[in-house]
Write an enzyme that holds these catalytic residues in place. Structure first.
Site, PDB file in Angstrom:
ATOM      1  N   GLU A 179      59.639   4.358-134.071  1.00 29.20           N
ATOM      2  CA  GLU A 179      59.011   3.809-135.280  1.00 29.20           C
ATOM      3  C   GLU A 179      57.547   3.467-135.034  1.00 29.20           C
ATOM      4  O   GLU A 179      57.069   3.500-133.901  1.00 29.20           O
ATOM      5  CB  GLU A 179      59.756   2.527-135.702  1.00 29.20           C
ATOM      6  CG  GLU A 179      59.649   1.435-134.624  1.00 29.20           C
ATOM      7  CD  GLU A 179      60.382   0.141-134.947  1.00 29.20           C
ATOM      8  OE1 GLU A 179      61.375   0.162-135.692  1.00 29.20           O
ATOM      9  OE2 GLU A 179      59.939  -0.908-134.421  1.00 29.20           O
ATOM     10  N   HIS A 230      54.293   0.772-137.080  1.00 22.65           N
ATOM     11  CA  HIS A 230      54.031  -0.241-138.109  1.00 22.65           C
ATOM     12  C   HIS A 230      52.680  -0.892-137.857  1.00 22.65           C
ATOM     13  O   HIS A 230      52.092  -0.715-136.780  1.00 22.65           O
ATOM     14  CB  HIS A 230      55.142  -1.301-138.128  1.00 22.65           C
ATOM     15  CG  HIS A 230      55.718  -1.603-136.764  1.00 22.65           C
ATOM     16  ND1 HIS A 230      54.990  -2.229-135.794  1.00 22.65           N
ATOM     17  CD2 HIS A 230      56.932  -1.331-136.207  1.00 22.65           C
ATOM     18  CE1 HIS A 230      55.735  -2.353-134.702  1.00 22.65           C
ATOM     19  NE2 HIS A 230      56.926  -1.797-134.912  1.00 22.65           N
ATOM     20  N   HIS A 272      53.322  -5.416-130.929  1.00 22.31           N
ATOM     21  CA  HIS A 272      54.357  -6.025-130.095  1.00 22.31           C
ATOM     22  C   HIS A 272      53.761  -6.337-128.727  1.00 22.31           C
ATOM     23  O   HIS A 272      52.952  -5.570-128.214  1.00 22.31           O
ATOM     24  CB  HIS A 272      55.510  -5.050-129.810  1.00 22.31           C
ATOM     25  CG  HIS A 272      56.361  -4.669-130.968  1.00 22.31           C
ATOM     26  ND1 HIS A 272      56.936  -5.564-131.819  1.00 22.31           N
ATOM     27  CD2 HIS A 272      56.780  -3.447-131.381  1.00 22.31           C
ATOM     28  CE1 HIS A 272      57.666  -4.914-132.715  1.00 22.31           C
ATOM     29  NE2 HIS A 272      57.580  -3.624-132.480  1.00 22.31           N
ATOM     30  N   HIS A 307      56.472   4.248-131.079  1.00 22.73           N
ATOM     31  CA  HIS A 307      57.043   3.664-129.854  1.00 22.73           C
ATOM     32  C   HIS A 307      58.561   3.699-129.862  1.00 22.73           C
ATOM     33  O   HIS A 307      59.182   3.668-130.932  1.00 22.73           O
ATOM     34  CB  HIS A 307      56.539   2.232-129.642  1.00 22.73           C
ATOM     35  CG  HIS A 307      56.835   1.296-130.783  1.00 22.73           C
ATOM     36  ND1 HIS A 307      56.088   1.285-131.931  1.00 22.73           N
ATOM     37  CD2 HIS A 307      57.798   0.344-130.946  1.00 22.73           C
ATOM     38  CE1 HIS A 307      56.566   0.359-132.753  1.00 22.73           C
ATOM     39  NE2 HIS A 307      57.614  -0.221-132.178  1.00 22.73           N
ATOM     40  N   CYS A 321      60.293  -9.537-126.583  1.00 20.60           N
ATOM     41  CA  CYS A 321      59.329  -8.909-127.496  1.00 20.60           C
ATOM     42  C   CYS A 321      58.789  -9.976-128.439  1.00 20.60           C
ATOM     43  O   CYS A 321      59.540 -10.618-129.177  1.00 20.60           O
ATOM     44  CB  CYS A 321      60.004  -7.788-128.283  1.00 20.60           C
ATOM     45  SG  CYS A 321      58.900  -7.015-129.483  1.00 20.60           S
TER      46      CYS A 321
HETATM   47 MN    MN Z   1      58.581  -1.832-133.369  1.00 14.05          MN
END
Ligand code: MN
Length: 152
Positions: free
Chosen positions: A66, A68, A72, A106, A120
């Site tokens: 994914e 975004h 992270h 990632h 995370c």
């Molecule tokens: Mn992610």
């Protein structure tokens, strides 16, 4: 403000579980592809505007491929795996740090052996992850290292 009222102590219970922390599925089934992965939200603080989660996957498990807007910050806590961040594929092990920039594809995959787990850190309010379409997958596969990683 009374600091005492806000303090919380949650002992580690061994085996990467914490007292009072729910052991949850990674995501809702059917929302996106993933395999054999659990989620525990260790901290959620609206004033800090961030959340710290612990994800763990069994051998052969993987997170969703994914990207975004939100970023992270990851620290591997347990075991070994591989991660793909953009055009880079790396073997990762306990205590390695991984930063995932905005809008970068990632994915994490567990190696064989013991479970693979990582912390995370993420924003409390964040955009929904986007999944790759066929054209984007083809573009990613143009990179041999990424193609090999995605084939596994
Ligand atoms: Mn992610």
């Amino acid at each position: 403000m009374d600091i005492e009222q806000r303090s919380t102590f949650r002992p580690g219970q061994g085996n990467f579980r914490w007292e009072g922390v729910a052991h949850q599925p990674y995501k809702q089934e059917g929302e996106a592809p993933f395999k054999d992965i659990s989620r525990q939200v260790l901290f959620h603080d609206d004033a800090l505007a961030c959340e710290l989660r612990y994800f763990e996957m069994d051998t052969g498990g993987y997170s969703t491929l994914e990207r975004h807007e939100h970023t992270h910050a990851v620290m591997i806590l347990r075991g070994q795996g591989q991660c793909m961040v953009g055009s880079e594929v790396r073997a990762v092990k306990q205590f390695d740090l991984v930063t995932i920039p905005a809008w970068t594809w990632h994915q994490f995959r567990a190696s064989a052996g013991e479970p693979f787990g990582f912390l995370c850190m993420v924003n409390t309010t964040r955009d929904r992850p986007v999944l790759p379409g066929e054209a984007e997958l083809a573009e990613m596969r143009a990179n041999p290292a990424v193609a090999a990683f995605l084939r596994e």
